[in-house]
Structures are given as C-alpha cells and as structure tokens.
Design a protein around this motif. Structure first.
Motif, PDB file in Angstrom:
ATOM      1  N   GLY A 255       0.846  -1.199   0.000  1.00  0.00           N
ATOM      2  CA  GLY A 255       0.000   0.000   0.000  1.00  0.00           C
ATOM      3  C   GLY A 255       0.869   1.232   0.000  1.00  0.00           C
ATOM      4  O   GLY A 255       2.032   1.185  -0.404  1.00  0.00           O
ATOM      5  N   TYR A 256       0.304   2.324   0.505  1.00  0.00           N
ATOM      6  CA  TYR A 256       1.006   3.609   0.436  1.00  0.00           C
ATOM      7  C   TYR A 256       1.409   4.162   1.803  1.00  0.00           C
ATOM      8  O   TYR A 256       2.080   5.173   1.882  1.00  0.00           O
ATOM      9  N   GLY A 257       0.941   3.536   2.878  1.00  0.00           N
ATOM     10  CA  GLY A 257       1.166   4.114   4.205  1.00  0.00           C
ATOM     11  C   GLY A 257       2.255   3.384   4.977  1.00  0.00           C
ATOM     12  O   GLY A 257       2.421   2.175   4.849  1.00  0.00           O
ATOM     13  N   HIS A 258       3.002   4.138   5.809  1.00  0.00           N
ATOM     14  CA  HIS A 258       4.113   3.546   6.559  1.00  0.00           C
ATOM     15  C   HIS A 258       3.630   2.479   7.543  1.00  0.00           C
ATOM     16  O   HIS A 258       4.208   1.403   7.630  1.00  0.00           O
TER      17      HIS A 258
ATOM     18  N   LEU B 143       9.158   7.073  18.271  1.00  0.00           N
ATOM     19  CA  LEU B 143       7.862   6.644  18.802  1.00  0.00           C
ATOM     20  C   LEU B 143       6.728   6.876  17.815  1.00  0.00           C
ATOM     21  O   LEU B 143       5.579   6.539  18.101  1.00  0.00           O
ATOM     22  N   GLY B 144       7.011   7.456  16.660  1.00  0.00           N
ATOM     23  CA  GLY B 144       5.968   7.780  15.690  1.00  0.00           C
ATOM     24  C   GLY B 144       5.452   6.551  14.953  1.00  0.00           C
ATOM     25  O   GLY B 144       6.012   5.455  15.040  1.00  0.00           O
ATOM     26  N   ASN B 145       4.345   6.758  14.226  1.00  0.00           N
ATOM     27  CA  ASN B 145       3.747   5.678  13.425  1.00  0.00           C
ATOM     28  C   ASN B 145       3.431   4.433  14.234  1.00  0.00           C
ATOM     29  O   ASN B 145       3.472   3.319  13.732  1.00  0.00           O
TER      30      ASN B 145
ATOM     31  N   HIS C  14       3.693   9.857  -1.034  1.00  0.00           N
ATOM     32  CA  HIS C  14       3.511   8.435  -1.379  1.00  0.00           C
ATOM     33  C   HIS C  14       2.027   8.090  -1.410  1.00  0.00           C
ATOM     34  O   HIS C  14       1.422   7.847  -0.375  1.00  0.00           O
ATOM     35  N   SER C  15       1.463   8.148  -2.617  1.00  0.00           N
ATOM     36  CA  SER C  15       0.021   7.887  -2.745  1.00  0.00           C
ATOM     37  C   SER C  15      -0.383   7.337  -4.104  1.00  0.00           C
ATOM     38  O   SER C  15      -1.571   7.102  -4.335  1.00  0.00           O
TER      39      SER C  15
END
Lengths: 450, 159
Positions: free
Chosen positions: A128-131, A180-182, A383-384
């Motif tokens: 997909g496009y997401g982290h 700590l992100g995502n 990123h999409s």
C-alpha cells in the motif's frame, strides 16, 4: 537449486525431522522447526519511502527534477548497489569546509557491495502507500492491516513466530525503532490470541531511551545488588501479587525474566557510559537519527547476539518537503547499512559468518511531485500513487547466493509479504508459519522465487 | 410451704416464657478481598503521577510527566522500564522515605501506612503477618526496598 546445494553442503538439511510433530518446551504442539541456515537474522525496514527512480534505477536527478544528461544520473547507494556515482550537482554528501553543501560524498565502507555479496530483487510489490500498514505487513507477512494506527498488528509478527516455535527468550528478539511515531512501539507483538505479549520482542527506541529524556530520568537510577536487594524486592512483590491474584499478566508488555532484566539494566548502564565517552558504535558519518538508531542497533547485536533483530529506519521520509534532504538520507541509509554489515562481520565474531540480513523498504514514493520546493528549488514527493508500490528487497549472508539479481523495473518479482516468510525460512520455521494460515495467501519465500 | 410452691411455680412460668438469646461470638467482617474492586488498569501517565506523589509527596510537573511517558513507550518491557524509573526516583535526594529504625521499631504502623499510601486500603492480618516476619527475618530489608516492591506490584497498576 544452488541454494539447496549450499544447504546440503553445510550438512543442515535435517530432512528426517522436517515434518515430525513434536512438543516444544514452550508447550506448543506442531511441526517441529527444520534446520534454518542462519543462527541470526537482521531484518531492516529500509526507510520511510524510497522511489525506485533514485534507488534501483539510479536516476538521481533525471527522473525527478527535469535535469537531463548522464552527469545527473548515478548510484548514491554504493554500499548496497553496483554502479557509478553521479558527477554533477552533488548534494548528498557531507559539507566541506569550503565549497557547496553536501558536495563531499561519504566514502564507501564495504569492499564489495551487498549486491555483489548477495541476492537483490530489484523490484517487488508493496502492499500500500502508508508507513504503518507497510511496517505491519513487513513484520507479519499479512495484509490484514486495516486496524489502523494506535493498535497492535492483528496477525503474529516474525518475533512471535520465532519465539513460539523456536522457544526463544525475550532477549533473543529485538525491535530497534527509530522513534515513537507511526505506532512503532506497538509493533513488537500482535493482538493475536494464540501469540501476543508472551512471545513479543524487546522494543527499544534509542533516541528516547538514551536521548535527553533517558539522560534525565533513567540514567541516574540507583543500582541494586541482585542477590542482596533486587531478589528480595521481587520476593515481596510476588507475595503482594499473590494477594491481588491477577490472572491476566500481559498488561506490562513483553516480559523478561529477572535475569534478563538485570542484563538489560546492565546494558543500559553501559550505553550511558559509552555515550558519555562518545563510544557508541555509530557509523563514521552520524548526522541524523537513522545513524543513531543503527549505532545502538550495533550495540544491541554485540551485547545480546539476538536470534531475530528488526531495525526501522525512516529519515528518508523527509522527501515530503525536502528532496535534497531525501537524497542525503538515502545516501546515509546506505552508509548505515554498510556500517551495520561491516560491524557484524568484524566486531561480533559470534555473528560474523552465520547471520542472514534482509533489507526491504516499507513503501515507495510517487511518480509525480507535490508543490513543495526545497533550498535547491527541487520538487518533493509524497507516497500515494502506483509508483509508491514499487520497492525492492535485498538479502545477504548465511544461505544467500552471491551476485544474483532477480527481476527489475517493469518486471516485478516478489511481494512485500515475502520478506517475513523469507526470514522465517532462514530461521527454519517457514513451514510452521505457513501451516498457521495467518499470512497473506500471496506470500512466498523469496528463495522460492529464484 | 404451699405459698412457696406457688411462688416457685409462678417464677418458672415467667422465666420459661422469656426469649432465649443465642450468642455465637462472631463479629462482622468484609467477605471480599480488600483489593477486589480494583480492576481498571492505570495508564502510564496515571501510574507515574500517582507513584510520584507517593514518593515525593507532591505533584509531578506536566513536562516531567510527558517526558516519563515517552520513556515508558521507548522500552517494550513496561515492568522493566518502570523499575528503571523507580530506581531513579528512589535515588533522588528529594525522596521522602521513612527511616529504617522507625520501620523496625513499629512494623505494624509502617505497614499500615505503606498499604494506605500505595493501595489506599488497610492490610489484612495475613499481609501484616507476612511482612512482619519478612522484615524481622531479613535485616537488610529497608523501607526503600519495601516501597519498591509495592510500586512494581500488580495491585498498584490498577485502581
């Protein structure tokens, strides 16, 4: 076939026990682990969104900024990939005392690229496009990632498969996060009822634990003698816990034994001491958080010699608003990987010749730019779109055929879900993972795609 | 004599009609465990804020609370990271702890205060007896160690 021959020559086939049911020490009943061909696995989530154009295709500025000519093409990842570097508009290096910023490329660390040492799948399909969803897929081999941020993966991660089926301790498995992100701290184990916290990995975000917060709040803790003090504290704690009689014990995350906890505490003290002396095993050039993360990952590898380690890099994601920074961080991620592999081979004898390393980006990046320009008036990329589902995978070390390239731009061979299963094969638990039926139906070990 | 027999008869008649009272020597008591109603897990912020108050007798600042919550998230083993934080708190010169001599001179009072401080309840007789024996039989056990054990116990994670 060459891989099979390799395994055979190592005497590791173990065919007689390949499908024999057994009861493991962990109490699981199922197909026993076949012999893996690696004693240690290092799995790198290579960084926050890479365009194929600037990585495998080595187009540097030609497919992004409208610059034409061979001087603007070239390889800026020369620890990982073969190919000559660009010769004009060099911005990805370090800043010289005199001259243009970034015009000093970082010297190559590895005498031979990983492409030469190992096998490269030059273009595979991302999920997909997401982290977040991509990281979950990388770790679980499953595309069932609709649960969203701030939730643990629905399906078991490679750590849980390895701990359950190889009967590993918590300190045998590590997730080194870049921050700590995502929801990164939630990816060390899943919510799956048959797996979960008791099979989870130790998570560590060094930028926080050993950063300003760690310096302020845990560095100066009192050191308790285990026999004289800590063991008695635990005795009293056990009495108190019996009075409370709590049945569910997974609220504390992954759980180490008292001995493991003492070992980790000693590791923390050592890290603070090394940091104070500037002796953390960071790469020679260490000027972003990915470099810091790799430095502490090297320290974890040296101290614990884990069976499974996942390292997450993501500074490349600066490409949303800074293409120049993106190029710099690609170059540094390559530098970090060169350092990591060199460190394993030269500084950790117990892992030097028996470690399998796999590198797979989470996602790619768009074909078309957004409207944000940076200090060089270069356009940025999100990123999409479909181009963001084009990524690569590279593996090196124990059991891996050298100098093999598979597929290429426009000829996708492989899928992001393959990476976890490939790691499982290196560990000798591929069949067990498949028999659980919790991974994507598309997933195939990359060894089986050769 | 006849009159005496009449009085005796009347006395027996009256006394035989009196309601009997049975006494079993029981006293009322709680039938549930003292911790029975604690079933909500504290968030990291709640745990740290309460721990800080218990150990320093004052509220933690928002800035420190945010920093400590990030520390908790940066380590996968939550019990381990809480131990690291507690070790740091207990090494702070501003910590407010009972003296070892005071604890040993009146263990019951120390324990009742500790249970009240960490669990907001009284200890049971079993709990008092265990800790009294444990402290008396382990000369190196300090109030700091007892506090540490309370702070990492399951019950303290719940409210």
């Amino acid at each position: 076939m060459k891989r099979r021959k390799f395994i055979k020559t190592l005497g590791l086939t173990g065919a007689a026990s390949f499908m024999m049911p057994s009861i493991l020490k962990s109490g699981t009943f199922g197909t026993s682990a076949s012999n893996g061909f690696a004693d240690h696995v290092v799995f790198v989530g290579f960084a926050g969104g890479l365009r194929q154009q600037e990585t495998m295709m080595q187009r540097y500025l030609t497919d992004s900024q409208g610059l034409n000519g061979s001087s603007y093409e070239g390889n800026i990842m020369y620890n990982m990939l073969n190919g000559s570097s660009p010769t004009d508009k060099i911005v990805y290096g370090t800043d010289p005392a005199f001259g243009l910023p970034g015009s000093n490329p970082i010297p190559q660390i590895l005498a031979q690229t990983l492409e030469t040492q190992g096998t490269t799948f030059k273009e595979i399909q991302a999920a997909g496009y997401g982290h977040y969803s991509a990281l979950v897929t990388l770790l679980s081999g499953s595309k069932s990632t609709t649960q969203g941020l701030r939730r643990r993966p629905a399906m078991p991660t490679i750590f849980e498969y390895a701990r359950k089926h190889l009967d590993l301790a918590a300190t045998d498995t590590w997730f080194i996060g870049n921050g700590l992100g995502n929801s990164t701290p939630l990816l060390n184990y899943s919510n799956h009822p048959d797996y979960g916290a008791k099979y989870g990995a130790n998570f560590l975000a060094p930028s926080v634990a050993f950063g300003n917060e760690g310096e302020k709040h845990i560095k100066n803790g009192r050191v308790y003698d285990y026999q004289q003090e800590m063991s008695k504290i635990y005795e009293m704690q056990q009495f108190l816990n019996k009075s409370y009689n709590l049945s569910a014990r997974d609220f504390g995350g992954v759980e180490n034994t008292p001995e493991e906890k003492e070992d980790i505490k000693a590791f923390f003290r050592e890290m603070f001491n090394k940091k104070a002396s500037n002796l953390i095993a960071r790469p020679p050039v260490s000027d972003n958080n990915d470099m810091n993360t790799i430095g502490y990952a090297c320290e974890v590898l040296k101290w614990f010699k884990p069976k499974v380690t996942f390292i997450n890099l993501n500074n490349i994601d600066t490409c949303h608003a800074n293409f120049t920074g993106y190029l710099k961080n690609i170059h540094r991620a390559d530098h970090a990987i060169g350092h990591l592999w060199n460190y394993i081979q030269t500084q950790i004898p117990e892992m030097a010749d028996n470690t399998f390393m796999m590198l797979t980006p989470d996602i790619g990046r768009n074909l078309e730019p957004n409207n944000v320009v940076d200090e060089n008036d270069w356009l940025s990329y999100d990123h999409s779109d479909a181009n963001a589902t084009r990524i690569f995978s590279q593996m090196v070390g124990a059991g891996v055929q050298a100098n093999l390239q598979v597929g290429g731009p426009g000829n996708q061979i492989g899928d992001i879900t393959d990476s976890m299963l490939t790691v499982g094969e290196a560990l000798g638990i591929k069949n067990m993972i498949q028999s659980e039926g919790l991974i994507s139906g598309d997933a195939v070990s990359l060894f089986d795609r050769i | 004599m006849k009159r005496l027999l009449i009085y005796l008869f009347c006395f027996l008649l009256v006394s035989s009609c009196a309601k009997e009272e049975y006494k079993y020597g029981l006293t009322s008591t709680d039938i549930l465990q003292p911790s029975a109603n604690k079933d909500k897990l504290k968030t990291a912020e709640q745990y740290i804020a309460v721990l800080y108050v218990n150990l320093f007798q004052k509220a933690i600042s928002t800035k420190e609370l945010i920093e400590l919550e990030r520390i908790v998230r940066s380590v996968g083993d939550k019990r381990l990271v809480y131990e690291l934080i507690i070790s740091s708190f207990l090494n702070d010169p501003e910590i407010i702890l009972p003296e070892n001599a005071d604890m040993r001179s009146d263990i019951k009072t120390f324990l009742e205060a500790s249970y009240q401080r960490f669990y907001i309840r009284k200890p049971s007789e079993l709990e008092l007896e265990y800790f009294r024996n444990y402290i008396e039989n382990n000369a190196n056990v300090t109030p700091e160690m007892v506090y540490f054990s309370f702070a990492i116990s399951d019950e303290f994670f719940f409210y």
